[in-house]
Structure formats: structure tokens, C-alpha cells
Design a protein around this motif. Sequence first.
Motif, PDB file in Angstrom:
ATOM      1  N   ASP A   1      70.062  42.442  18.805  1.00 24.22           N
ATOM      2  CA  ASP A   1      68.850  42.664  19.474  1.00 24.22           C
ATOM      3  C   ASP A   1      68.551  42.630  21.522  1.00 24.22           C
ATOM      4  N   SER A   2      70.199  42.846  21.888  1.00 19.84           N
ATOM      5  CA  SER A   2      69.464  43.287  22.955  1.00 19.84           C
ATOM      6  C   SER A   2      68.525  43.895  23.972  1.00 19.84           C
ATOM      7  N   TYR A   3      67.192  43.558  24.686  1.00 17.16           N
ATOM      8  CA  TYR A   3      66.555  44.289  24.851  1.00 17.16           C
ATOM      9  C   TYR A   3      66.351  43.820  26.313  1.00 17.16           C
ATOM     10  N   LEU A   4      65.509  44.541  27.331  1.00 14.65           N
ATOM     11  CA  LEU A   4      64.622  43.926  28.248  1.00 14.65           C
ATOM     12  C   LEU A   4      63.509  44.565  28.327  1.00 14.65           C
ATOM     13  N   ASN A   5      62.464  43.607  28.403  1.00 17.36           N
ATOM     14  CA  ASN A   5      61.208  43.424  28.661  1.00 17.36           C
ATOM     15  C   ASN A   5      60.491  43.128  29.888  1.00 17.36           C
ATOM     16  N   ILE A   6      59.897  43.888  30.824  1.00 21.85           N
ATOM     17  CA  ILE A   6      58.931  43.904  32.085  1.00 21.85           C
ATOM     18  C   ILE A   6      57.434  43.854  31.399  1.00 21.85           C
ATOM     19  N   ALA A   7      56.690  42.839  31.601  1.00 19.58           N
ATOM     20  CA  ALA A   7      55.410  42.800  31.989  1.00 19.58           C
ATOM     21  C   ALA A   7      54.472  42.704  32.645  1.00 19.58           C
ATOM     22  N   GLY A   8      53.269  42.941  32.655  1.00 24.14           N
ATOM     23  CA  GLY A   8      52.537  42.774  33.907  1.00 24.14           C
ATOM     24  C   GLY A   8      52.389  43.769  34.872  1.00 24.14           C
ATOM     25  N   VAL A   9      53.254  45.252  34.584  1.00 23.65           N
ATOM     26  CA  VAL A   9      53.372  45.938  35.852  1.00 23.65           C
ATOM     27  C   VAL A   9      51.111  46.985  35.613  1.00 23.65           C
ATOM     28  N   ILE A  10      51.272  46.801  36.696  1.00 25.18           N
ATOM     29  CA  ILE A  10      49.743  47.526  37.406  1.00 25.18           C
ATOM     30  C   ILE A  10      50.183  48.833  36.879  1.00 25.18           C
ATOM     31  N   GLY A  11      49.046  49.894  35.763  1.00 24.72           N
ATOM     32  CA  GLY A  11      49.111  50.877  35.236  1.00 24.72           C
ATOM     33  C   GLY A  11      48.576  52.378  36.953  1.00 24.72           C
ATOM     34  N   GLY A  12      47.809  52.895  35.366  1.00 17.89           N
ATOM     35  CA  GLY A  12      46.805  54.411  35.738  1.00 17.89           C
ATOM     36  C   GLY A  12      46.066  55.293  35.156  1.00 17.89           C
ATOM     37  N   LYS A  13      46.555  55.976  35.545  1.00 19.03           N
ATOM     38  CA  LYS A  13      45.892  57.357  35.154  1.00 19.03           C
ATOM     39  C   LYS A  13      47.179  58.143  35.677  1.00 19.03           C
ATOM     40  N   ASN A  14      46.930  59.247  34.721  1.00 23.38           N
ATOM     41  CA  ASN A  14      48.169  60.186  34.738  1.00 23.38           C
ATOM     42  C   ASN A  14      50.019  59.627  35.049  1.00 23.38           C
ATOM     43  N   LEU A  15      49.604  58.970  34.104  1.00 24.53           N
ATOM     44  CA  LEU A  15      51.664  57.832  34.211  1.00 24.53           C
ATOM     45  C   LEU A  15      52.453  58.718  33.379  1.00 24.53           C
ATOM     46  N   ALA A  16      53.851  58.138  34.225  1.00 18.66           N
ATOM     47  CA  ALA A  16      54.986  58.752  33.947  1.00 18.66           C
ATOM     48  C   ALA A  16      56.009  57.668  34.176  1.00 18.66           C
ATOM     49  N   ILE A  17      56.828  57.684  33.294  1.00 13.39           N
ATOM     50  CA  ILE A  17      57.938  56.691  33.615  1.00 13.39           C
ATOM     51  C   ILE A  17      59.719  57.296  33.967  1.00 13.39           C
TER      52      ILE A  17
ATOM     53  N   GLY B   1      78.390  49.919  26.328  1.00 11.05           N
ATOM     54  CA  GLY B   1      77.522  49.331  27.395  1.00 11.05           C
ATOM     55  C   GLY B   1      77.412  50.626  27.898  1.00 11.05           C
ATOM     56  N   VAL B   2      76.013  50.190  28.054  1.00  8.86           N
ATOM     57  CA  VAL B   2      74.276  51.438  28.755  1.00  8.86           C
ATOM     58  C   VAL B   2      74.132  50.087  29.542  1.00  8.86           C
ATOM     59  N   ARG B   3      74.005  51.115  31.067  1.00 12.98           N
ATOM     60  CA  ARG B   3      73.502  50.349  31.990  1.00 12.98           C
ATOM     61  C   ARG B   3      72.022  51.045  32.367  1.00 12.98           C
ATOM     62  N   LEU B   4      70.431  50.896  33.185  1.00 12.57           N
ATOM     63  CA  LEU B   4      69.735  51.245  33.564  1.00 12.57           C
ATOM     64  C   LEU B   4      69.168  50.909  34.603  1.00 12.57           C
ATOM     65  N   ASP B   5      68.909  51.653  35.962  1.00 12.98           N
ATOM     66  CA  ASP B   5      68.378  51.888  37.130  1.00 12.98           C
ATOM     67  C   ASP B   5      66.864  51.813  37.285  1.00 12.98           C
ATOM     68  N   ASN B   6      66.675  51.676  38.978  1.00 13.59           N
ATOM     69  CA  ASN B   6      65.402  52.815  39.153  1.00 13.59           C
ATOM     70  C   ASN B   6      64.643  53.131  37.885  1.00 13.59           C
ATOM     71  N   ILE B   7      64.075  51.928  37.375  1.00 16.38           N
ATOM     72  CA  ILE B   7      62.808  52.011  36.670  1.00 16.38           C
ATOM     73  C   ILE B   7      61.586  52.192  37.339  1.00 16.38           C
ATOM     74  N   VAL B   8      60.866  53.349  37.826  1.00 13.24           N
ATOM     75  CA  VAL B   8      60.084  53.768  38.364  1.00 13.24           C
ATOM     76  C   VAL B   8      59.173  54.576  37.553  1.00 13.24           C
ATOM     77  N   VAL B   9      57.470  54.502  37.507  1.00 16.68           N
ATOM     78  CA  VAL B   9      56.519  54.692  37.282  1.00 16.68           C
ATOM     79  C   VAL B   9      55.706  54.882  37.666  1.00 16.68           C
ATOM     80  N   TYR B  10      54.732  56.778  37.077  1.00 18.60           N
ATOM     81  CA  TYR B  10      54.286  57.061  38.530  1.00 18.60           C
ATOM     82  C   TYR B  10      52.933  57.591  37.932  1.00 18.60           C
ATOM     83  N   GLY B  11      51.992  57.839  39.222  1.00 23.67           N
ATOM     84  CA  GLY B  11      51.301  57.988  38.725  1.00 23.67           C
ATOM     85  C   GLY B  11      49.901  57.514  39.303  1.00 23.67           C
ATOM     86  N   ASN B  12      48.380  57.857  39.190  1.00 24.88           N
ATOM     87  CA  ASN B  12      47.426  57.347  40.269  1.00 24.88           C
ATOM     88  C   ASN B  12      46.685  56.352  39.741  1.00 24.88           C
ATOM     89  N   ALA B  13      47.152  54.810  40.987  1.00 21.35           N
ATOM     90  CA  ALA B  13      47.082  53.412  40.585  1.00 21.35           C
ATOM     91  C   ALA B  13      45.687  53.036  40.462  1.00 21.35           C
TER      92      ALA B  13
END
Length: 184
Positions: free
Chosen positions: A78-94, A161-173
Amino acid sequence: MKKISLFLMALFVAVSAMAQTPIFTESFGDVGNKDNKHDVDQYTGWDNPECTFTGKNVSIRMTSSLPTHAWFPKGKTDSYLNIAGVIGGKNLAIGFDFAANKAGLTTDELVLKVNGTVVKVPTTTADKQNVFVTVAPINIADADFLEINFSVGANGMATEGVRLDNIVVYGNAVAIAVEAPEFS
């Protein structure tokens, strides 16, 4: 001549609409040294403290050769990482960086959900142990706010083991209206 100019202008507008501008980045801050390991719920060094970070069986740490990142250990359920409250937009990618504790592991080990919807992560292989590879931006649904969830392995259990870094959401805010307080 007019037709070519109109075509080029239309092409420019279409390409500009798809431009990938970072509107959210999370590099997990800096824990200082490899002996500092933090549970997600207790960590305070986020790049985006206005967001809500939760997790289970994930820690924020660094190694002698890797910067601060999220670590999903092998064999935990049940391993997870959750990030809530990220401001989004249009034409989004992660996009994000991925590393594995064993060479040859792929992003097929990851489950990514955005606003509760599973997002297909393209298969990317960590050719070397503990060396980050960048997962190219993945299109996601437009939304004013985002909740991003990473889990690992079948039933949330990493086979390595898995490592995550530099999460980026792209788009028009999206423009967020803030109501000014009244002063007397």
C-alpha cells in the motif's frame, strides 16, 4: 502571399497553445544529508508547502549520490505518495524523474492517478541502478485543481526500491480569483 502568412500565423497559434510551460514543480526540497529521512506526513521542506502531501511507506531522503527524492522501498504494501491542492489549468501534462534500486526496472512498476483517474505512464527503463531517467510529459485532463497520486507495484508493493523526483505539471495555468479582505 496572404495564404502563406495566414497559414504560418495559424501554425504559430496552434504550437503556442501546446507550449509546455511548467506551472508546478516539486523537487522535494533538501533534507541536508543522507542520514535525514522523513516520513511524508512529517516532512516540511516541500517546494510547494501550500499543497497537502500525504503518503504511506514512502520517505523523503537523499543518498550520497542522489538529491532529495521520494523513496518507495521494496516489499512494503500500500505504498503511495499523494499531492493535493495543485493549481491546474489547460493543456496539461505531467512529467517526472524515475530511478530504480535495480537496473532494468521500468515505469510499469508505477501507477499514476490524477484526480482519481489512472494515467498511462509510458514504459521507461532505468538502465542503471539509482540513476534518474526523465519520463516525458504525459497529457492529463484539464482541471482547475489537481490531486496527483503515485503508487508502486501490484497492490502498492514495489518489487524493487523506486525513487521519484522532479515532478512537473506543464500547461497554461488557471487564473485563481482571490477576494481582498475588507478594511475599515
